[in-house]
Scaffold this active site. Structure first.
Site, short mmCIF file in Angstrom:
data_model
loop_
_atom_site.label_atom_id
_atom_site.label_comp_id
_atom_site.label_asym_id
_atom_site.label_seq_id
_atom_site.Cartn_x
_atom_site.Cartn_y
_atom_site.Cartn_z
N ILE A 16 2.85 -4.97 10.61
CA ILE A 16 4.05 -5.62 9.78
C ILE A 16 5.23 -4.53 9.75
CG2 ILE A 16 4.95 -6.48 7.58
CD1 ILE A 16 2.15 -7.53 7.08
N ASP A 63 3.53 11.69 4.44
CA ASP A 63 2.67 10.87 3.49
C ASP A 63 3.48 10.35 2.42
OD1 ASP A 63 0.76 10.15 1.55
OD2 ASP A 63 -0.55 11.83 1.81
N ASN A 90 7.01 0.01 3.22
CA ASN A 90 6.05 -0.96 3.48
C ASN A 90 4.54 -0.49 3.62
OD1 ASN A 90 5.14 -3.14 5.68
ND2 ASN A 90 4.51 -1.36 6.68
N LYS A 123 12.40 5.63 -5.83
CA LYS A 123 13.11 6.56 -6.79
C LYS A 123 13.80 7.13 -5.96
CE LYS A 123 12.22 11.18 -8.93
NZ LYS A 123 11.29 12.08 -9.47
N TYR A 156 -6.90 -2.60 -4.59
CA TYR A 156 -5.65 -3.35 -3.73
C TYR A 156 -4.80 -4.15 -4.87
CZ TYR A 156 -3.32 -5.18 0.22
OH TYR A 156 -2.43 -5.72 0.97
N LYS A 160 -0.81 -4.00 -5.86
CA LYS A 160 -0.11 -4.96 -5.60
C LYS A 160 0.69 -5.68 -6.60
CE LYS A 160 -0.34 -4.17 -1.09
NZ LYS A 160 0.85 -3.54 -0.41
N THR A 191 -2.99 -8.98 11.29
CA THR A 191 -2.81 -7.30 11.77
C THR A 191 -4.41 -6.59 11.57
OG1 THR A 191 -2.37 -6.82 9.55
CG2 THR A 191 -0.69 -7.48 10.87
#
Length: 255
Positions: A16, A63, A90, A123, A156, A160, A191
């Protein structure tokens, strides 16, 4: 050809993120791309693809869970191009396991990259855009699992959901500066990451077939489906949209 501005896309070496970077280049943005150093070759190739479209590009290995590295990355991009108009946070990871088998280290790994990484990108991009005194677009990556929890995807799911909250809070804080903050919430996208939210012993075609059954359209998405939405969110035409996490999921989940 004049530039619409500069965009920075994290986690851009593949999937993506790569599709978003290429689409924003097609839209007229100069595009700085980020990923981990292990993906440096793929990142360098992406820079070449963007430059072949007539747009400026540069690779930034960092990172996103490291505050120092994110701060330095945003500063490098802003210094190189003179400004930053679009940040696409992303980068993300996933992991499938029962809650009883998930270790605290597993949890921290996912939360550090997905939630902490998105916060840091928001930020420092927001700080830079305020400093410039220009309007901007900040965009994060949530998920259909960030709107409806998924078993065996505890970290996860939490990460999210967190991104949706970060997006809303940042939209309220940055709105007075002319900065919109939104997120995209993909469903099943074809993906490498997709297999990470399913049992490891399931053949990939089986994963695809399972997700196809969850969509009334009977299909899974492709990275371009997300890039198309990001293209709009990053545009001037989206000026009245902020604080939203836009579902792009083939009908797997209705808001």
């Amino acid at each position: 050809m004049s530039s619409k501005g500069t965009a920075l896309v994290t986690g851009a070496a593949r999937g993506i993120g790569k599709a978003i970077a290429l689409r924003l280049a097609d839209d007229g943005f100069d595009v700085a791309v980020n990923d981990l150093s292990v993906n440096s070759a793929a990142l360098a190739k992406l820079v070449e693809e963007i430059e072949a479209k007539g747009r400026a590009s540069s690779a930034h290995e960092a990172d996103v869970s490291s505050e120092d590295q994110v701060r330095e990355m945003v500063q490098q991009v802003s210094t190189r191009y003179g400004h930053l108009e679009v940040m696409v946070a992303n980068a993300g990871v996933a992991g499938y396991s029962p809650m009883s088998e998930m270790t605290a280290a597993d949890w921290d790994h996912v939360m550090n990259i997905n939630a902490r990484g998105t916060f840091l990108c928001y930020k420092y991009a927001g700080t830079q855009m305020i400093k410039q005194g220009t309007a901007g677009r900040i965009i994060g990556a949530s998920s259909v699992i960030g709107k409806q929890g998924s078993p065996f995807n505890f970290a996860y799911t939490a990460s999210k959901f967190a991104i949706r909250g970060l997006t809303q809070a940042a939209a309220l804080e940055l709105g007075p500066h002319g900065i919109t903050v939104n997120a995209y919430a993909p469903g099943a996208i074809d993906t490498e990451l997709l297999s990470s939210v399913a049992p490891s012993d399931t053949p990939y075609q089986g994963v695809l077939d399972s997700f196809k059954k969850q969509s009334p359209l009977g299909i899974v998405g492709v990275p371009a489906d997300i890039a198309n939405v990001v293209s709009f969110i990053a545009s001037k035409e989206s000026q009245f949209i902020t604080g939203q996490s836009l579902s792009v999921n083939g009908g797997m989940f209705f808001d």
